[in-house]
Design a protein around this motif. Sequence first.
Motif, PDB file in Angstrom:
ATOM      1  N   ASP A 167      92.631  37.851 -15.987  1.00 28.55           N
ATOM      2  CA  ASP A 167      93.146  36.501 -16.193  1.00 28.55           C
ATOM      3  C   ASP A 167      93.836  36.491 -17.555  1.00 28.55           C
ATOM      4  N   ASP A 169      95.245  34.257 -19.137  1.00 22.69           N
ATOM      5  CA  ASP A 169      95.003  33.068 -19.954  1.00 22.69           C
ATOM      6  C   ASP A 169      93.791  33.256 -20.850  1.00 22.69           C
ATOM      7  N   GLU A 170      92.879  34.128 -20.444  1.00 27.37           N
ATOM      8  CA  GLU A 170      91.692  34.408 -21.259  1.00 27.37           C
ATOM      9  C   GLU A 170      91.200  35.834 -20.986  1.00 27.37           C
ATOM     10  N   HIS A 194      96.856  40.961 -11.933  1.00 27.81           N
ATOM     11  CA  HIS A 194      96.933  39.568 -12.389  1.00 27.81           C
ATOM     12  C   HIS A 194      97.723  38.777 -11.367  1.00 27.81           C
ATOM     13  N   TRP A 196      99.655  35.224 -10.376  1.00 31.73           N
ATOM     14  CA  TRP A 196     100.316  34.084 -11.007  1.00 31.73           C
ATOM     15  C   TRP A 196     100.994  33.255  -9.933  1.00 31.73           C
ATOM     16  N   TRP A 221     105.226  38.413 -16.768  1.00 36.19           N
ATOM     17  CA  TRP A 221     103.787  38.570 -16.614  1.00 36.19           C
ATOM     18  C   TRP A 221     103.384  40.044 -16.681  1.00 36.19           C
TER      19      TRP A 221
END
Length: 300
Positions: A167, A169-170, A194, A196, A221
């Motif tokens: 992820d 985002d984190e 990942h 998206w 990404w």
Amino acid sequence: MLRPVVAGVDGSAESLAAAAWAAREAERRGKPLHLVHAWDWHPRQQEREIAGAAQRYLARRALRQAEERVRAECPAVRLSDEQLEGPATPALLKAADQADLMVLGSRGLSGFTGFLVGSVALGVVAKATRPVVLVRADEEAADEHVPADDGSASTDTAFQDVVLAVDLDEACDEVIEFAFEAARLRHARLRAVHAWHTTSPIGLGPGDIGLVEESWQGEEWLSFLKAVLRPWRDKYPDVAVLETVVDDKPSTALVRASTGAGLLVVGHRLAERPVGPRTGPVTHAAIHHVGCPVAVVPHL
């Protein structure tokens, strides 16, 4: 003190497969294996002695069955066992706290068997401070390896990929490190995935900037994913890494990416939840739908 690999057993096919997987993992890690059986019984006072003896007999039998399975597959592994009396979830969580990782059996969509029923198993996954690996009943040693040239199962071939859910985002070091180490121990390729979403253009107001092309977003990404993993590539130079980004729901993407994999690694954020222990949607989907063993790695 050397943390052991711990396997929870109850005599079911799922727990026996988990014990065998745990034994192989203990050998790969150079760790001892510790088998535990948890039981909780509340008989009437006059029946306490008889009921307790019966429970101890069942626990001993479950542990003996698991030991026989382990010895047949990994005769050299350092092995110990223990009966845990009390509510299953806290007993297993306490054992997990002292473990390198905890291994439990899982039926996937059918739920968990024995003392690993529903909320117990979810409670261990949701609250354990150490990684928890869930193993299906039909998991065999050969399933970790690619098929032989003639298509037959074999333990003499290379290991299947380790799949890592990232992820961006984190991105969490604990999760990434676990996956890289698992791939290193197996001399396997690490496939980092990942997922998206393409943002919908509907709703853009006057003066808003339109969306860039989907392919360009994918390239961005992918560049981001490679940048996040670059320090880990440097730390694990012998691990071959394949980065993949897909425009899809994370749960769907992981189920698809894990087909034919030897291990899926997902993260789980530890948090106090007001209504019982829960896992996030991606972890939940992995537990219920992915066929290979699933490692759930906690992080803050």
